[in-house]
Design a protein around this motif. Sequence first.
Motif, PDB file in Angstrom:
ATOM      1  N   GLU A   1       0.832  -1.205   0.000  1.00 26.61           N
ATOM      2  CA  GLU A   1       0.000   0.000   0.000  1.00 26.61           C
ATOM      3  C   GLU A   1       0.868   1.256   0.000  1.00 26.61           C
ATOM      4  OE1 GLU A   1      -3.090   0.043   2.945  1.00 26.61           O
ATOM      5  OE2 GLU A   1      -3.704  -2.005   2.450  1.00 26.61           O
TER       6      GLU A   1
ATOM      7  N   ALA B   1       0.834   3.887  -2.996  1.00 30.17           N
ATOM      8  CA  ALA B   1       0.471   5.272  -2.668  1.00 30.17           C
ATOM      9  C   ALA B   1       1.519   6.236  -3.213  1.00 30.17           C
ATOM     10  CB  ALA B   1       0.318   5.434  -1.157  1.00 30.17           C
TER      11      ALA B   1
ATOM     12  N   ALA C   1      -3.553   0.823  -3.766  1.00 30.09           N
ATOM     13  CA  ALA C   1      -3.244   1.384  -2.450  1.00 30.09           C
ATOM     14  C   ALA C   1      -4.482   1.496  -1.580  1.00 30.09           C
ATOM     15  CB  ALA C   1      -2.585   2.763  -2.601  1.00 30.09           C
TER      16      ALA C   1
END
Length: 93
Positions: free
Chosen positions: A64, A68, A87
């Motif tokens: 994630e 991101a 994400a």
Amino acid sequence: MTLDDVLLSAKLAMPRNNVSALCRELGVSRVTYYKWENWRDSGTFPSEDNIFKLASIGNTPLNEAVFALMAEKSKNPDISNVYRGYAGQPALN
């Protein structure tokens, strides 16, 4: 999970949310860290090594955190939305 969430999670994991302690742990200056926090204006992002450290410190899932980061770095909005999905973020129009 957004890049801002990754940075905040790592900062909150430090005693008294201490940015100086986080910077020491990462091996970066406070100026560098604050550029990351203001990435929208500075255009400065954590390296892959530092995103790994930030995720580890903040107990954030690495996939994630990486997605991101990539979502914000991507210049192509369609690709950025794909990264956002991985994400766990909603896509932007």
